[in-house]
Structures are given as C-alpha cells and as structure tokens.
Design an enzyme around this catalytic site. Structure first.
Site, PDB file in Angstrom:
ATOM      1  CG  ASP A   1     -33.181 130.042 -51.600  1.00 46.80           C
ATOM      2  OD1 ASP A   1     -34.381 129.825 -51.869  1.00 46.80           O
ATOM      3  OD2 ASP A   1     -32.838 130.655 -50.571  1.00 46.80           O
TER       4      ASP A   1
ATOM      5  CE1 TYR B   1     -37.231 134.047 -57.073  1.00 47.78           C
ATOM      6  CE2 TYR B   1     -37.206 131.669 -56.758  1.00 47.78           C
ATOM      7  CZ  TYR B   1     -36.719 132.801 -57.386  1.00 47.78           C
ATOM      8  OH  TYR B   1     -35.738 132.673 -58.332  1.00 47.78           O
ATOM      9  N   GLY B   2     -41.803 134.389 -52.233  1.00 49.14           N
ATOM     10  CA  GLY B   2     -43.046 134.058 -51.519  1.00 49.14           C
ATOM     11  C   GLY B   2     -44.215 134.970 -51.824  1.00 49.14           C
TER      12      GLY B   2
ATOM     13  CB  CYS C   1     -35.996 127.636 -53.209  1.00 49.82           C
ATOM     14  SG  CYS C   1     -37.325 128.844 -53.127  1.00 49.82           S
ATOM     15  CG  ASN C   2     -39.460 124.266 -48.828  1.00 48.04           C
ATOM     16  OD1 ASN C   2     -39.929 123.157 -48.610  1.00 48.04           O
ATOM     17  ND2 ASN C   2     -38.343 124.681 -48.258  1.00 48.04           N
ATOM     18  CB  THR C   3     -41.219 129.434 -52.841  1.00 45.83           C
ATOM     19  OG1 THR C   3     -41.191 129.714 -51.442  1.00 45.83           O
ATOM     20  CG2 THR C   3     -42.351 130.192 -53.484  1.00 45.83           C
TER      21      THR C   3
ATOM     22  CB  CYS D   1     -39.301 128.770 -45.937  1.00 42.32           C
ATOM     23  SG  CYS D   1     -38.298 130.117 -46.618  1.00 42.32           S
TER      24      CYS D   1
ATOM     25  CG  HIS E   1     -34.682 132.331 -46.379  1.00 40.42           C
ATOM     26  ND1 HIS E   1     -34.984 131.936 -47.662  1.00 40.42           N
ATOM     27  CD2 HIS E   1     -33.898 133.438 -46.503  1.00 40.42           C
ATOM     28  CE1 HIS E   1     -34.406 132.779 -48.519  1.00 40.42           C
ATOM     29  NE2 HIS E   1     -33.744 133.686 -47.845  1.00 40.42           N
TER      30      HIS E   1
HETATM   31  N1  DGL Z   1     -36.071 130.123 -49.447  1.00 42.36           N
HETATM   32  C1  DGL Z   1     -37.320 130.123 -50.108  1.00 42.36           C
HETATM   33  C2  DGL Z   1     -38.146 128.876 -49.781  1.00 42.36           C
HETATM   34  O1  DGL Z   1     -37.614 127.877 -49.382  1.00 42.36           O
HETATM   35  C3  DGL Z   1     -38.200 131.320 -50.218  1.00 42.36           C
HETATM   36  C4  DGL Z   1     -37.902 132.680 -49.751  1.00 42.36           C
HETATM   37  C5  DGL Z   1     -38.597 133.724 -50.612  1.00 42.36           C
HETATM   38  O2  DGL Z   1     -37.996 134.083 -51.628  1.00 42.36           O
HETATM   39  O3  DGL Z   1     -39.721 134.162 -50.296  1.00 42.36           O
HETATM   40  O4  DGL Z   1     -39.333 128.857 -49.969  1.00 42.36           O
END
Ligand code: DGL
Length: 277
Positions: free
Chosen positions: A24, A56-57, A88-90, A202, A204
């Site tokens: 992640d 990442y977002g 991590c979804n992103t 996400c 998080h």
């Molecule tokens: N945990 C990450 C997700 O699931 C993204 C958090 C990030 O880096 O903006 O998308």
C-alpha cells in the site's frame, strides 16, 4: 478482478518460507492484513508501505502506474513472495492489469465493494468514499454500470481521511471535523440524505470506520473489500506449506519520525521488524 485458477502442482513446489507481500502507499493495507491474518495466521508476511509516494490519491495515473510497477518489480525480485496483494484501491484500479502483465507471481488486487453494496442498500442510494484518483477511474464506472445501474452511486474523494487514518495509527488525535466534512460532502449531493450504505473504497478508511460511523449517525452500513481479498488470498494459497523462520517485516520507502511513531501499531499487527527499502 481477473479470475485465476489454482494450479494444483504449485502447492507442493512453493518454498514454505516464501512470504505473502502486501503493498500500500501507507498504513491502509493493515486493514487488509488484519483479515488475512485471521484466515492465515501461519503465513509469513512482508508489509510494504510506499510512504515516500504517499498520498497516491493526488497523483496522476501515469505516476501511480510507474511507481507501483517499478516497486513491485524490485520487491518481488528481492523477496520472492508466493503472492502479492495490492492492498490499495488507488493502485489496484489503476495499475493492477499492467502489473499482472509483467510479474509472474499471483497478484490479488483491491476492488471497490460496489457489488455487495448494491445488494445491501434498501434506499438504493450508495455513498462511495475513496481517493480522488480512485473515484475518477473507468474501473469504478464499469463496476457501477455492471452492479449498480439501478442504484444511485454518490462519490467523494477524501484525501483528508487518508491523513486522518495515518495520524490515528501514529497515536495522534484527529479533529472530528475531518469526518464531518466527508459526511457532508456525500449528504449534500442530490439524494445524499437517502444514503444507507457507504463503500469504503480506500484501504485506509476501515481504520477509521468507528469515527465515520459516529459522523454519519445511525442507519448507515459500511462495506469494504478486505474480507473478500483475504478469502481470495486463502483460496489461491490453499494446500501450501507455511514456515515463518523470522519475525514478519514492515518495509517503508522512506524513514523518519512518522515511521518511528508507528512502532506500536506495527507490533500490534505482528510486524516486528522494520526496514527501509
Ligand atoms: N490506501 C490507498 C487506497 O486504498 C490510498 C491512499 C493514498 O495514498 O492516497 O486507495
């Protein structure tokens, strides 16, 4: 998610010390690790947080794809995991297909839980909280078209919630106004007051689910992909031998105070060694 069948010949040939590698941008993947641990407590784990790239977002698709493929290429060469989980979804919604093309190892991605949300909602209005990068993905449009075409899906990109989850896990206090703002951003959209189901898209966000639940008030259910991911990891490794010959490892792409402050959280998640990659 692409369906991968298990290869019955691999069970006996996998090195029993080969770890699962969870990836992640930060601590979000710990929400997935907890579920994986519950199903596979005996699995050696390397947890990787690309904190030098966090968040990442707010990055472009090209930046995320390059970063994730490059890092996972180096990580798999170095640590020879039996399976990689992009927790991590992103990263998954943007880079899963391209990473799968270049890496030999089985890869499990994280997909916004729109399908189960569509069968949970009674009002027909679903909220989706993700990063700005995730909520604009065609991947999400396709999930909506396939599973929630007769529902209303209201999206909100909430970078503040990523920061809040990171702070919470460092033991810092977070201003509850952060959660109230995310709720208001969904509720203020047309039909927003009828939201009864929220997709935490996400990794998080399950870490701050209690705070979000309090901010939404009663009558709202939450769903995320972590249970399904853990089941998928268990399915793809079924029958394999496991041997943990050293404590599990947390790897960060950048050191510093933030990492030091995560010590207690990492130990609580069974990650007893920390290193910089
Ligand atoms: N945990 C990450 C997700 O699931 C993204 C958090 C990030 O880096 O903006 O998308």
């Amino acid at each position: 998610m692409t369906v991968q069948s298990r290869d019955p010949t691999t069970a006996s040939t996998v090195d029993p010390t080969a770890p699962l590698l969870l990836f992640d941008s930060g601590v979000g993947g710990l929400s997935v690790l907890r579920k994986v641990r519950a199903l596979l407590p005996q699995a050696p784990v390397i947890y990787v947080a690309d904190n030098a790239g966090l968040p990442y977002g707010s990055k472009t698709e090209a930046q995320i794809a390059a970063r994730v493929s490059g890092l996972l290429g180096r990580l798999t060469e170095r640590f020879r995991p039996r399976l990689v989980c992009i927790a991590c979804n992103t990263a998954s919604t943007i880079a899963l297909a391209s990473v799968r093309e270049v890496l030999e190892v089985p890869i499990v991605g994280t997909v916004p839980a729109i399908k189960p949300a569509a069968s949970m909602t009674r009002t027909g209005v679903i909220g989706l909280l993700g990063t700005a990068a995730t909520i604009r993905q065609g991947y999400v449009d396709r999930l909506e078209a396939e599973f929630a075409a007769d529902k209303r899906l209201l999206r909100h990109g909430a970078p503040e919630l990523v920061t809040a989850a990171e702070a919470k896990l460092r033991g810092e206090s977070v201003d509850p106004a952060v959660y109230a703002r995310a709720v208001a951003a969904l509720r203020s959209q047309p039909d927003g007051e009828r939201i009864d189901t929220v997709v935490l898209a996400c990794t998080h966000f399950p870490l701050i689910e209690d705070e979000l639940r309090a901010a939404f008030g009663p009558g709202v259910s939450f769903i995320d992909g972590s249970d399904a991911i853990a089941r998928r990891v268990a399915f793809l490794t079924e029958g394999q031998d496991w041997r943990r010959n050293q404590p599990d490892l947390a790897l960060f792409t950048k050191g510093g105070d933030d990492v030091d402050q995560l010590g207690a959280t990492l130990v609580a998640n069974g990650l007893e060694r920390v290193a910089i990659f």
